[in-house]
Design an enzyme around this catalytic site. Structure first.
Site, PDB file in Angstrom:
ATOM      1  N   GLU A   1       0.844  -1.203   0.000  1.00  0.00           N
ATOM      2  CA  GLU A   1       0.000   0.000   0.000  1.00  0.00           C
ATOM      3  C   GLU A   1       0.874   1.245   0.000  1.00  0.00           C
ATOM      4  O   GLU A   1       1.897   1.282   0.670  1.00  0.00           O
ATOM      5  CB  GLU A   1      -0.896  -0.020   1.255  1.00  0.00           C
ATOM      6  CG  GLU A   1      -1.907   1.112   1.304  1.00  0.00           C
ATOM      7  CD  GLU A   1      -2.857   0.995   2.495  1.00  0.00           C
ATOM      8  OE1 GLU A   1      -3.458  -0.085   2.689  1.00  0.00           O
ATOM      9  OE2 GLU A   1      -2.986   1.979   3.238  1.00  0.00           O
TER      10      GLU A   1
ATOM     11  N   ASP B   1       0.328   5.309   0.573  1.00  0.00           N
ATOM     12  CA  ASP B   1      -0.710   6.226   1.076  1.00  0.00           C
ATOM     13  C   ASP B   1      -0.336   7.691   1.036  1.00  0.00           C
ATOM     14  O   ASP B   1       0.742   8.058   1.502  1.00  0.00           O
ATOM     15  CB  ASP B   1      -0.950   5.978   2.583  1.00  0.00           C
ATOM     16  CG  ASP B   1      -1.537   4.632   2.874  1.00  0.00           C
ATOM     17  OD1 ASP B   1      -2.408   4.204   2.142  1.00  0.00           O
ATOM     18  OD2 ASP B   1      -1.106   4.023   3.880  1.00  0.00           O
TER      19      ASP B   1
ATOM     20  N   GLU C   1      -2.307  10.687   2.954  1.00  0.00           N
ATOM     21  CA  GLU C   1      -3.443  11.017   3.808  1.00  0.00           C
ATOM     22  C   GLU C   1      -3.336  12.491   4.182  1.00  0.00           C
ATOM     23  O   GLU C   1      -2.304  12.929   4.696  1.00  0.00           O
ATOM     24  CB  GLU C   1      -3.441  10.157   5.076  1.00  0.00           C
ATOM     25  CG  GLU C   1      -3.752   8.704   4.772  1.00  0.00           C
ATOM     26  CD  GLU C   1      -3.748   7.816   5.999  1.00  0.00           C
ATOM     27  OE1 GLU C   1      -4.689   7.035   6.167  1.00  0.00           O
ATOM     28  OE2 GLU C   1      -2.780   7.903   6.782  1.00  0.00           O
TER      29      GLU C   1
END
Ligand SMILES: *[C@@H]1O[C@H](CO)[C@@H](O)[C@H](O)[C@H]1NC(C)=O
Length: 284
Positions: free
Chosen positions: A100, A102, A104
């Site tokens: 993953e 990310d 954010e």
């Protein structure tokens, strides 16, 4: 072979292996959480995500991709966005061995800077958070957020500025995501138990609903399932010599971000990692 015909075949094979910028949201994406809290705008070329006390929402790409570059223009929640998280990430969706990447975006009280947290999971292991405060107001206008992922490294970009680099250091036994295709995801949700000043700042629901906007979706990569050997093709532009390491200008911008805007790096968090993980020493 006739030049025109070979040109035509070249274009055909290019369009078969590499997906490009879609005209509308629905060509590449679908809503995966709370259709009621999403709205297509500008004839489907952009999407509005809505967060209120009833729900957040999210969307995902219809396909998964192995290597490539994904970018979107995003306009974040203006004003008091404390406790909200707007996310844009790639995820293999495989529980135990998840890969993953990310982005954010952690909201803040009015006038306080938005924080961008990045994280990288490789072969099921994450806990590699870094945080950068944005040097502009990301709610005033659209900015481009991209992830480049090839055999050499992973780079997170804010506009033209690299904010994070994770090098392929497999030779030093450091895991690097490269076996699993990943989908492209976005979500808007409430996370006031941790997002803003470690959870001290709560969502002010009197300001709801909260809106974030996404447009100019651009996925260039090898869809899986898709043409065999696409991902291993060194001819893919994102594998080219200009993309195997930061160029001089990018390296300068990257240093500038790390010196002036980085507020947290797991590599230097002694309370979490008395001995920093090996990738922290492996260089970029
Ligand atoms: C919010 O603003 C405060 C004060 O400027 C800052 O310390 C913090 O890093 C900002 N971001 C978050 C997500 O708390």
């Amino acid at each position: 072979m006739n030049v025109l015909l070979s040109l035509f075949l070249h274009i055909l094979s290019f369009s078969l292996t590499v997906s490009g910028r879609p005209a509308t949201f629905l060509q590449d994406f679908r809503v995966t959480w709370a259709e009621s809290h999403t709205r297509q705008i500008d004839g489907g070329r952009a999407i509005q995500l809505i967060l209120d006390q009833n729900s957040g929402c999210g969307f995902a790409s219809k396909s998964k991709y192995l290597f490539g570059r994904v970018s979107m223009k995003i306009k974040l929640i203006p004003g008091d966005s404390a406790g909200t998280v707007t996310a844009f990430y790639l995820n293999s969706d495989t529980n135990t061995v998840r890969d993953e990447l990310d982005f954010e975006f952690l909201g803040n009280r009015s006038g306080q800077p938005y924080t961008v947290q990045t994280n990288i999971y490789a072969h099921g292991k994450g806990d590699r958070e870094q945080r950068v405060n944005l040097w502009f107001d990301p709610a005033a206008a659209f900015h481009t957020y991209s992830i480049l992922w090839n055999h050499h490294h992973i780079v997170f970009y804010v506009d033209e500025v690299p904010i994070r680099v994770y090098k392929n250091n497999e030779a030093k036994n450091i895991p690097f995501p490269k076996f699993q295709p990943m989908g492209v995801f976005s979500t808007l949700w409430e996370a006031d138990n941790w997002a803003t000043r470690g959870g001290l700042e709560k969502i002010d629901w009197s300001k709801a609903p909260f809106y974030a906007y996404y447009k100019d979706f651009d996925i260039e990569g090898c869809p899986v399932p898709g043409p065999t050997n696409c991902a291993a093709n060194p001819g893919n532009w994102w594998e080219g010599s200009g993309y195997q390491a930061l160029n001089a200008l990018e390296a300068r911008r990257y240093r500038w971000v790390r010196i002036n805007h980085m507020i947290y790096d797991y590599c230097t968090d002694k309370s979490r990692y008395p001995v920093p993980p090996p990738e922290c020493f492996a260089g970029i």
